[in-house]
Motif scaffolding. Sequence first.
Motif, PDB file in Angstrom:
ATOM      1  N   ASN A   1       0.830  -1.310  -0.044  1.00 55.50           N
ATOM      2  CA  ASN A   1       0.050   0.033   0.061  1.00 55.50           C
ATOM      3  C   ASN A   1       0.837   1.475  -0.078  1.00 55.50           C
ATOM      4  OD1 ASN A   1      -2.394  -1.309   0.016  1.00 55.50           O
ATOM      5  ND2 ASN A   1      -2.273  -1.831   2.135  1.00 55.50           N
ATOM      6  N   ILE A   2       1.524   1.309  -1.093  1.00 58.70           N
ATOM      7  CA  ILE A   2       2.710   2.691  -1.192  1.00 58.70           C
ATOM      8  C   ILE A   2       1.773   3.677  -1.501  1.00 58.70           C
ATOM      9  CG2 ILE A   2       4.836   3.371  -2.119  1.00 58.70           C
ATOM     10  CD1 ILE A   2       5.848   0.350  -2.279  1.00 58.70           C
ATOM     11  N   PRO A   3       1.622   4.929  -1.032  1.00 59.49           N
ATOM     12  CA  PRO A   3       1.023   6.027  -1.495  1.00 59.49           C
ATOM     13  C   PRO A   3       1.535   6.489  -2.597  1.00 59.49           C
ATOM     14  CG  PRO A   3       1.516   6.010   0.709  1.00 59.49           C
ATOM     15  CD  PRO A   3       2.210   5.191   0.567  1.00 59.49           C
ATOM     16  N   ILE A   4       0.892   7.367  -3.522  1.00 58.35           N
ATOM     17  CA  ILE A   4       1.313   7.679  -4.910  1.00 58.35           C
ATOM     18  C   ILE A   4       2.567   8.481  -4.852  1.00 58.35           C
ATOM     19  CG2 ILE A   4       0.599   9.353  -6.892  1.00 58.35           C
ATOM     20  CD1 ILE A   4      -1.097   6.626  -7.221  1.00 58.35           C
ATOM     21  N   ASP A   5       2.699   9.385  -3.681  1.00 57.49           N
ATOM     22  CA  ASP A   5       3.922  10.325  -3.860  1.00 57.49           C
ATOM     23  C   ASP A   5       4.945   9.533  -3.330  1.00 57.49           C
ATOM     24  OD1 ASP A   5       2.796   9.727  -1.152  1.00 57.49           O
ATOM     25  OD2 ASP A   5       3.220  12.132  -0.646  1.00 57.49           O
TER      26      ASP A   5
ATOM     27  N   GLU B   1       6.133   7.642  -6.185  1.00 56.40           N
ATOM     28  CA  GLU B   1       6.864   8.499  -7.368  1.00 56.40           C
ATOM     29  C   GLU B   1       8.170   8.832  -7.040  1.00 56.40           C
ATOM     30  OE1 GLU B   1       4.120  11.694  -7.534  1.00 56.40           O
ATOM     31  OE2 GLU B   1       2.798  10.748  -9.155  1.00 56.40           O
ATOM     32  N   LYS B   2       8.632   8.556  -5.946  1.00 58.15           N
ATOM     33  CA  LYS B   2      10.137   8.472  -5.801  1.00 58.15           C
ATOM     34  C   LYS B   2      11.010   7.573  -6.584  1.00 58.15           C
ATOM     35  CE  LYS B   2      10.292  11.184  -1.281  1.00 58.15           C
ATOM     36  NZ  LYS B   2       8.913  10.879  -0.630  1.00 58.15           N
ATOM     37  N   LEU B   3      10.333   6.448  -6.819  1.00 57.64           N
ATOM     38  CA  LEU B   3      11.191   5.276  -7.182  1.00 57.64           C
ATOM     39  C   LEU B   3      11.904   5.470  -8.728  1.00 57.64           C
ATOM     40  CD1 LEU B   3       8.896   2.158  -6.397  1.00 57.64           C
ATOM     41  CD2 LEU B   3      11.127   2.751  -5.238  1.00 57.64           C
ATOM     42  N   PRO B   4      11.082   6.078  -9.595  1.00 56.73           N
ATOM     43  CA  PRO B   4      11.720   6.427 -10.740  1.00 56.73           C
ATOM     44  C   PRO B   4      13.085   7.528 -10.737  1.00 56.73           C
ATOM     45  CG  PRO B   4       9.383   6.819 -11.012  1.00 56.73           C
ATOM     46  CD  PRO B   4       9.724   6.602  -9.651  1.00 56.73           C
ATOM     47  N   SER B   5      13.048   8.343  -9.359  1.00 58.97           N
ATOM     48  CA  SER B   5      14.254   9.247  -9.533  1.00 58.97           C
ATOM     49  C   SER B   5      15.575   8.686  -9.242  1.00 58.97           C
ATOM     50  CB  SER B   5      13.727  10.373  -8.425  1.00 58.97           C
ATOM     51  OG  SER B   5      13.592   9.637  -7.282  1.00 58.97           O
ATOM     52  N   PHE B   6      15.606   7.493  -8.777  1.00 58.11           N
ATOM     53  CA  PHE B   6      16.998   6.809  -8.605  1.00 58.11           C
ATOM     54  C   PHE B   6      16.906   5.473  -9.470  1.00 58.11           C
ATOM     55  CE2 PHE B   6      14.383   6.424  -4.710  1.00 58.11           C
ATOM     56  CZ  PHE B   6      14.111   5.147  -4.551  1.00 58.11           C
TER      57      PHE B   6
ATOM     58  N   ASN C   1      -2.619   6.167 -12.809  1.00 54.19           N
ATOM     59  CA  ASN C   1      -3.486   6.910 -13.430  1.00 54.19           C
ATOM     60  C   ASN C   1      -4.663   7.598 -12.952  1.00 54.19           C
ATOM     61  OD1 ASN C   1      -4.845   8.406 -15.651  1.00 54.19           O
ATOM     62  ND2 ASN C   1      -3.470   7.411 -17.090  1.00 54.19           N
ATOM     63  N   ASP C   2      -5.102   8.592 -12.775  1.00 53.99           N
ATOM     64  CA  ASP C   2      -6.505   9.026 -11.960  1.00 53.99           C
ATOM     65  C   ASP C   2      -7.645   8.617 -13.038  1.00 53.99           C
ATOM     66  OD1 ASP C   2      -4.956  10.106  -9.772  1.00 53.99           O
ATOM     67  OD2 ASP C   2      -5.011  12.092 -10.470  1.00 53.99           O
ATOM     68  N   ASP C   3      -7.400   8.777 -14.280  1.00 53.02           N
ATOM     69  CA  ASP C   3      -8.411   8.637 -15.137  1.00 53.02           C
ATOM     70  C   ASP C   3      -8.814   6.920 -15.126  1.00 53.02           C
ATOM     71  OD1 ASP C   3      -8.910  10.905 -16.063  1.00 53.02           O
ATOM     72  OD2 ASP C   3      -7.061  11.118 -17.360  1.00 53.02           O
ATOM     73  N   TYR C   4      -7.890   6.060 -14.366  1.00 53.79           N
ATOM     74  CA  TYR C   4      -8.507   4.789 -14.385  1.00 53.79           C
ATOM     75  C   TYR C   4      -9.468   4.821 -13.316  1.00 53.79           C
ATOM     76  CZ  TYR C   4      -8.182  -0.216 -13.723  1.00 53.79           C
ATOM     77  OH  TYR C   4      -8.640  -1.731 -13.636  1.00 53.79           O
TER      78      TYR C   4
ATOM     79  N   GLU D   1      -6.215   0.389  -1.482  1.00 50.36           N
ATOM     80  CA  GLU D   1      -5.732   1.039  -0.166  1.00 50.36           C
ATOM     81  C   GLU D   1      -4.470   1.935  -0.608  1.00 50.36           C
ATOM     82  OE1 GLU D   1      -7.387   0.566   2.887  1.00 50.36           O
ATOM     83  OE2 GLU D   1      -8.623  -0.676   1.346  1.00 50.36           O
ATOM     84  N   ILE D   2      -4.217   2.258  -1.713  1.00 49.83           N
ATOM     85  CA  ILE D   2      -3.415   3.127  -2.109  1.00 49.83           C
ATOM     86  C   ILE D   2      -3.631   4.571  -1.882  1.00 49.83           C
ATOM     87  CG2 ILE D   2      -1.695   3.870  -4.062  1.00 49.83           C
ATOM     88  CD1 ILE D   2      -1.971   1.072  -5.078  1.00 49.83           C
ATOM     89  N   ASP D   3      -2.935   5.573  -1.008  1.00 50.86           N
ATOM     90  CA  ASP D   3      -3.456   6.710  -1.049  1.00 50.86           C
ATOM     91  C   ASP D   3      -3.144   7.646  -1.958  1.00 50.86           C
ATOM     92  OD1 ASP D   3      -4.693   6.382   1.441  1.00 50.86           O
ATOM     93  OD2 ASP D   3      -3.085   6.851   2.830  1.00 50.86           O
ATOM     94  N   GLY D   4      -3.820   8.679  -2.097  1.00 46.94           N
ATOM     95  CA  GLY D   4      -3.479   9.423  -3.198  1.00 46.94           C
ATOM     96  C   GLY D   4      -4.014   9.466  -4.558  1.00 46.94           C
TER      97      GLY D   4
END
Length: 442
Positions: A63-67, A70-75, A156-159, A168-171
């Motif tokens: 249940n990793i929140p969106i924000d 989103e850190k994962l791609p950065s490294f 994707n919010d449009d999903y 249960e994923i926040d955001g």
Amino acid sequence: MKRTFISLVIILLSQFTIAQEYVPTKENLEARQWFQEAKFGLFIHWGVYSQLGDGEWVMNNQNIPIDAYEKLPSFFNPIAYDAEEWVKMAKDAGMKYITITSRHHDGFSMFDSQVTDYNIVKKTPYGKDVLKQLAEACRKADIKLFFYYSLLDWHNDDYFPRGRTGTEIDGRKEGTWEKYIAFMKAQLTELLTNYGDIAGIWFDGHWDQKEWDGKKFGKLKVDWHYDEIYKLIHELQPQCLIGNNHHIAPISGEDFQMFEKDLPGHNTTGWGTSASDVGQLPMEVCETINNSWGFNIQDRKHKSEKELIQLMVKSAGYGSNLLLNVGPMPNGEIQPEHKESLKNMGEWMRANGETIYGTSQGPVSPNEEMASTRKGKTVYLHLFNDKKELYFLENFDVPFRDIKLYNKNKKVTHKVNEYGLFLEIEKEDRDEVDTIVEITLK
Ligand code: JFZ
């Protein structure tokens, strides 16, 4: 009178459009033939999730929140990625094609996409399109390339409406379904325009939008617009084979049927395809080497060489391909245990591939003890139990000329009676993995 006539015409016309069945093109039929003969492919699950070493479902499972996710791609910086090495590994294993995740359920595009910034080129320090490199390496080595494409998207919010996973994923926000469909079409257009000939699209995630009572699936909550999506794909690349891991009977527009972690018609997982839903299309069984698709650092349940080879042989015994998976590590290397498994399979294929490639289902259907494949007047019988001396093939009534050991100039002692065919395999002739017997038919 006039009005009833017009409405009759309308009714007839509308039924005509509903009944309009997909007719595969000549290129597509040829591609299906190639696929059916190919028998062995490499599945690759690779994404920013690989960095957490906990499989491709980690965003949902932890249940990793969106924000945070989103850190994962950065490294993400796979400095050891070498597309040519992957292709060589697949080729040496005897594989004829590669199916790689272009975008998995986490919604991160592993390719250069103009319709979302959430992609490998824009969001990672690596900054390069890994699919492009793979496409080029495949073309050079004459290996075909398929793209796995997730229908379901946790990012994707449009999903929206959302499915039964990732709840249960926040955001996550509430967007528009029609926009999501348009987004997928735009991405598929990119995938089928910028990477040369693509052998197929492997859809997954359909089941996310089915009602689920904890035991079985109910009805579908959304319209996936498969008619438009499939039409688009075949218009862009007529030969491109469409498969969808929806676990139901094939839908019009599809070109092959896949079976996840199961042989065709064996629904041992409980959520797989039932025997009555096995269709007439070319088939593909997909399986993991250990128990994970995406890289999983704790998963040590690697299948033995014997299990993997027997699985491939059984799949071929159903006339099906085997798509065997690796989950590359975040640096772009494939874990040594899996490289070793593939190397061993390649050795076996070099010696015995003739009994697999280009064959169709044989007269004896696969079971725990044996499987069979067939090419023209030759039946290859594959015997799996090296502890056994006498093999009995019930009701075997195909007229034959000769029975001998494959690749050894030695006849097999046998007897036919009203119950079937008995074979005697001496101890010295039995192989631990697969004793192959060649039956020449009349
Ligand atoms: C799907 C993916 O979710 C998985 O990550 C992997 O890519 C595999 C090849 O395909 O696996 C499924 C499909 C359906 C269900 C679960 C996993 N299901 O219906 O519960």
